[in-house]
Design a protein around this motif. Structure first.
Motif, PDB file in Angstrom:
ATOM      1  N   ALA A  21       0.831  -1.205   0.000  1.00  0.00           N
ATOM      2  CA  ALA A  21       0.000   0.000   0.000  1.00  0.00           C
ATOM      3  C   ALA A  21       0.865   1.256   0.000  1.00  0.00           C
ATOM      4  O   ALA A  21       0.580   2.218  -0.717  1.00  0.00           O
ATOM      5  CB  ALA A  21      -0.936   0.000   1.209  1.00  0.00           C
ATOM      6  N   SER A  22       1.946   1.261   0.774  1.00  0.00           N
ATOM      7  CA  SER A  22       2.829   2.425   0.810  1.00  0.00           C
ATOM      8  C   SER A  22       3.594   2.586  -0.500  1.00  0.00           C
ATOM      9  O   SER A  22       3.779   3.706  -0.985  1.00  0.00           O
ATOM     10  CB  SER A  22       3.805   2.330   1.982  1.00  0.00           C
ATOM     11  N   ILE A  23       4.016   1.496  -1.085  1.00  0.00           N
ATOM     12  CA  ILE A  23       4.701   1.570  -2.382  1.00  0.00           C
ATOM     13  C   ILE A  23       3.745   2.151  -3.428  1.00  0.00           C
ATOM     14  O   ILE A  23       4.117   3.045  -4.198  1.00  0.00           O
ATOM     15  CB  ILE A  23       5.241   0.186  -2.801  1.00  0.00           C
ATOM     16  N   ALA A  24       2.502   1.684  -3.443  1.00  0.00           N
ATOM     17  CA  ALA A  24       1.506   2.218  -4.393  1.00  0.00           C
ATOM     18  C   ALA A  24       1.234   3.695  -4.124  1.00  0.00           C
ATOM     19  O   ALA A  24       1.125   4.493  -5.068  1.00  0.00           O
ATOM     20  CB  ALA A  24       0.214   1.408  -4.302  1.00  0.00           C
ATOM     21  N   LEU A  25       1.121   4.074  -2.860  1.00  0.00           N
ATOM     22  CA  LEU A  25       0.915   5.479  -2.508  1.00  0.00           C
ATOM     23  C   LEU A  25       2.042   6.336  -3.076  1.00  0.00           C
ATOM     24  O   LEU A  25       1.793   7.361  -3.719  1.00  0.00           O
ATOM     25  CB  LEU A  25       0.851   5.647  -0.991  1.00  0.00           C
ATOM     26  N   HIS A  26       3.275   5.921  -2.851  1.00  0.00           N
ATOM     27  CA  HIS A  26       4.408   6.734  -3.292  1.00  0.00           C
ATOM     28  C   HIS A  26       4.531   6.767  -4.811  1.00  0.00           C
ATOM     29  O   HIS A  26       4.911   7.794  -5.374  1.00  0.00           O
ATOM     30  CB  HIS A  26       5.683   6.278  -2.588  1.00  0.00           C
TER      31      HIS A  26
END
Length: 187
Positions: free
Chosen positions: A139-144
């Motif tokens: 989720a954090s990778i997709a956010l960034h």
């Protein structure tokens, strides 16, 4: 009047003493803690109260600071974010953001990141933001990626979590890449 600390969904503000209970609830979810930082031993309610009170009067050291993330819709504390590893000489910094479990998936982390990046790039003259994200935190990778960060590398078996070593994904974005997506505006 508009504040640089206000986005379309959130406002970044200082941590207040009464925020302690929300931070205690955030720390009750081990998976969330692992995705943001690491697990810590349990702390008492008195310990959380003291921490929040200390944070509310703590003066930032340089450009390293911690902020509360508050929803504009209802004024509720929904998470926190902090800057870290600020290097004025090189023009680099990092940050972390964590949103309470019951407020995730509403765009708060993205909005908070844009507000913080606007300040760090547009007011503090940083050139690049670099973040290290545990590889399992999709989720954090997709956010960034949605913010415009680029994958710059991967550190294999870099951090120990949940019984084994995990990879760290390194992502970065320059001020020019940010400004292309989020032009600076005078308030």
């Amino acid at each position: 009047m508009t504040s640089i600390w206000t986005g379309s969904k959130v406002r970044l503000r200082g941590i207040e003493p009464e925020d302690w209970a929300t931070f205690q609830r955030m720390d009750e979810h081990s998976a969330d803690l692992r995705s943001v930082d690491m697990l810590y031993p349990p702390r008492s309610a008195a310990g959380y109260r003291k921490w929040a009170a200390d944070q509310s009067t703590h003066e930032p050291t340089g450009d390293d600071f911690q902020l509360a993330v508050e929803s504009l819709a209802d004024g509720v504390l929904v998470g926190a974010m902090s800057t870290l590893d600020t290097d004025r000489r090189a023009g680099r910094f990092s940050y972390g953001v964590g949103i309470c479990r019951d407020h995730q998936g509403r765009g708060y982390a993205k909005d908070a990141a844009v507000v913080l990046l606007t300040y760090m790039f547009g007011e503090r003259r940083y050139h690049k933001c670099e973040v290290g994200i545990l590889a399992f935190n999709e989720a954090s990778i997709a956010l960034h990626r949605s913010l415009g960060f680029q994958v710059e590398g991967r550190l294999r078996d870099h951090e120990f979590y949940a019984g084994r070593h995990r990879d760290m994904v390194l992502m970065g974005m320059t001020v020019d890449e940010f400004a292309d997506r989020y032009p600076f505006h005078a308030l």
